[in-house]
Design a protein around this motif. Structure first.
Motif, PDB file in Angstrom:
ATOM      1  N   GLN A 172      14.462  11.028   0.331  1.00  0.00           N
ATOM      2  CA  GLN A 172      15.036   9.826  -0.346  1.00  0.00           C
ATOM      3  C   GLN A 172      14.124   8.699  -0.320  1.00  0.00           C
ATOM      4  N   GLY A 173      14.633   7.825  -1.450  1.00  0.00           N
ATOM      5  CA  GLY A 173      13.473   6.639  -1.703  1.00  0.00           C
ATOM      6  C   GLY A 173      14.058   5.950  -3.069  1.00  0.00           C
ATOM      7  N   GLY A 174      13.238   5.358  -3.555  1.00  0.00           N
ATOM      8  CA  GLY A 174      13.138   4.454  -4.799  1.00  0.00           C
ATOM      9  C   GLY A 174      12.558   4.656  -5.712  1.00  0.00           C
ATOM     10  N   PHE A 175      11.936   3.746  -6.672  1.00  0.00           N
ATOM     11  CA  PHE A 175      10.754   3.957  -7.487  1.00  0.00           C
ATOM     12  C   PHE A 175       9.800   3.114  -7.143  1.00  0.00           C
ATOM     13  N   ALA A 176       8.600   3.637  -7.245  1.00  0.00           N
ATOM     14  CA  ALA A 176       7.312   2.615  -7.301  1.00  0.00           C
ATOM     15  C   ALA A 176       6.979   1.865  -8.468  1.00  0.00           C
ATOM     16  N   PRO A 177       6.698   0.805  -8.405  1.00  0.00           N
ATOM     17  CA  PRO A 177       6.247  -0.184  -9.706  1.00  0.00           C
ATOM     18  C   PRO A 177       5.682   0.641 -10.536  1.00  0.00           C
ATOM     19  N   ILE A 178       5.605   0.044 -11.863  1.00  0.00           N
ATOM     20  CA  ILE A 178       4.939   0.506 -13.069  1.00  0.00           C
ATOM     21  C   ILE A 178       3.572   0.668 -12.825  1.00  0.00           C
ATOM     22  N   THR A 179       2.887   1.787 -12.946  1.00  0.00           N
ATOM     23  CA  THR A 179       1.362   1.919 -13.215  1.00  0.00           C
ATOM     24  C   THR A 179       0.776   2.272 -14.565  1.00  0.00           C
ATOM     25  N   MET A 180      -0.153   1.864 -14.876  1.00  0.00           N
ATOM     26  CA  MET A 180      -0.500   1.971 -16.295  1.00  0.00           C
ATOM     27  C   MET A 180      -2.266   2.241 -16.332  1.00  0.00           C
ATOM     28  N   ASN A 181      -2.877   3.284 -17.011  1.00  0.00           N
ATOM     29  CA  ASN A 181      -4.152   3.261 -17.504  1.00  0.00           C
ATOM     30  C   ASN A 181      -4.309   2.651 -18.810  1.00  0.00           C
ATOM     31  N   GLY A 182      -4.492   1.386 -18.758  1.00  0.00           N
ATOM     32  CA  GLY A 182      -4.483   0.621 -20.095  1.00  0.00           C
ATOM     33  C   GLY A 182      -5.540   1.199 -21.114  1.00  0.00           C
ATOM     34  N   GLN A 183      -6.635   1.507 -20.886  1.00  0.00           N
ATOM     35  CA  GLN A 183      -7.737   1.885 -21.773  1.00  0.00           C
ATOM     36  C   GLN A 183      -7.443   2.980 -22.376  1.00  0.00           C
ATOM     37  N   GLU A 184      -6.637   3.981 -21.434  1.00  0.00           N
ATOM     38  CA  GLU A 184      -6.260   5.531 -22.063  1.00  0.00           C
ATOM     39  C   GLU A 184      -5.076   5.129 -23.093  1.00  0.00           C
ATOM     40  N   ILE A 185      -4.256   4.401 -22.597  1.00  0.00           N
ATOM     41  CA  ILE A 185      -2.916   4.123 -23.408  1.00  0.00           C
ATOM     42  C   ILE A 185      -3.402   3.498 -24.820  1.00  0.00           C
ATOM     43  N   TYR A 186      -4.335   2.414 -24.704  1.00  0.00           N
ATOM     44  CA  TYR A 186      -4.713   2.020 -26.057  1.00  0.00           C
ATOM     45  C   TYR A 186      -5.473   3.014 -26.905  1.00  0.00           C
ATOM     46  N   ARG A 187      -6.338   4.176 -26.305  1.00  0.00           N
ATOM     47  CA  ARG A 187      -7.008   4.964 -27.121  1.00  0.00           C
ATOM     48  C   ARG A 187      -5.824   5.950 -27.870  1.00  0.00           C
ATOM     49  N   PHE A 188      -5.051   6.226 -26.835  1.00  0.00           N
ATOM     50  CA  PHE A 188      -3.929   7.135 -27.497  1.00  0.00           C
ATOM     51  C   PHE A 188      -3.347   6.357 -28.563  1.00  0.00           C
ATOM     52  N   ALA A 189      -2.772   5.435 -28.432  1.00  0.00           N
ATOM     53  CA  ALA A 189      -2.008   4.792 -29.649  1.00  0.00           C
ATOM     54  C   ALA A 189      -2.754   4.459 -30.630  1.00  0.00           C
TER      55      ALA A 189
END
Length: 331
Positions: free
Chosen positions: A211-228
């Protein structure tokens, strides 16, 4: 089932944001950053943030009422409501509550989750119901309150996100104004951008459950930039091909508002002039599924986007998912 329709038109739009906003100077009092640092790297200068008393339903209903009025229909005319969101008020679904508050008594309502691609995925989903003649009037909402799930001590992510809602009405039409689309996903990179469930062990009789909740947002910014920067021009190109159009036919590019550098890089790869690229992230930041309809509504209400203009809309984000639609505004 209704008579089969040959096409559809996007006939109304609306948007809403929380009243309160936090600019970069205010954010610099929370984490070590500055207006110059944030603006130069993202293009963001401010973001609207929901208060504890404001709900996703509140802003979604306000945006929806604007779209319904713009389309010159009544809530009772709606057959379907699709809410694209990753931050529902209720994990069992929030669209039904929006339906009731709008007074859309005839409408079927459900949530759709595809993160920052949600509005584009929702538009394609709505189109299938209309084109097959099942429904004639569809309300598509993109809304998120990401501030609920941001780690406000993490300057890599807290500078990016804001809250908002946008909506469009899509209607059966003799001509088809959704000219083409392309949707894609790559689950092998799902861990690059997460808002993940975080279980806590709970003993229960002779076993242990999570049981529990959700962790805050995590992001690999450099990888998302390259992907986009790589994938978004590709998916727009494929959508243009299916639409029988070229880049030169496009009047406006309305992308997910994630980062100004991404918008600039995608436009450069497509050889689109800057004046055709819509950007509102300076005021709103990244509002996830809301970002495309928020930007679209502002341009339409300011009179810059006109009836008949061809629009390329592209979303990208967690999943990883990305997609594009090519459509004409208005009947």
């Amino acid at each position: 089932m209704q008579n089969l329709a040959s096409g559809l038109a996007i006939t109304g739009c609306g948007s809403a944001v929380p009243a309160a906003s936090l600019n970069n100077h205010g954010l610099s009092e929370i984490v070590e950053t500055s207006d110059e640092w944030i603006a130069s790297r993202t293009g963001i200068r401010s973001r609207h943030l929901a208060s504890p008393q404001e709900s996703l339903v509140d802003i979604a209903v306000e945006a929806s009422r604007g779209a319904i009025a713009s389309a010159k229909i009544n809530p009772e005319d709606l057959d379907l409501i699709i809410l694209a969101t990753s931050t529902p008020d209720d994990l069992f679904g929030t669209a039904g509550k929006i339906q009731i508050q709008l007074g859309a008594k005839r409408a079927v309502a459900f949530d759709l989750t595809a993160a920052c691609s949600g509005f584009v995925f929702g538009m394609v989903t709505a189109a299938q119901f209309i084109r097959t003649g099942v429904y004639r009037n569809v309300l598509l909402i993109g809304a998120d309150i990401l501030s609920r799930w941001v780690d406000w001590n993490d300057r890599r992510t807290c500078i990016l996100f804001g809250d908002g809602a946008g909506a469009v009405v899509m209607q059966a039409n003799e001509q088809d104004h959704l000219l083409g689309f392309m949707l894609q996903s790559d689950g092998t990179k799902h861990d690059q951008l997460n808002l993940a469930y975080q279980p806590e062990a709970k003993p229960l009789a002779n076993l242990t459950i999570g049981q529990g909740g959700f962790a805050p947002i995590t992001m690999n910014g450099q990888e998302i930039y390259r992907f986009a920067v790589k994938r978004v021009p590709e998916v727009i190109g494929k959508a243009l091909f299916h639409a029988g159009c070229t880049v030169e036919d496009i009047d406006w590019l309305v992308m997910h508002q994630a980062n100004q550098r991404i918008l600039d890089a995608v436009a450069q790869r497509l050889k689109l002039p800057a004046e055709k690229v819509v950007s509102n992230m300076a005021e709103h930041g990244n509002t996830s599924a809301a970002s495309i309809p928020l930007a679209l509504d502002a341009e339409i209400r300011e009179g810059r986007i006109k009836v008949g203009d061809k629009i390329a809309a592209a979303g990208f984000g967690a999943g990883l998912s990305w997609g594009a639609t090519i459509f004409e505004w208005g009947r």
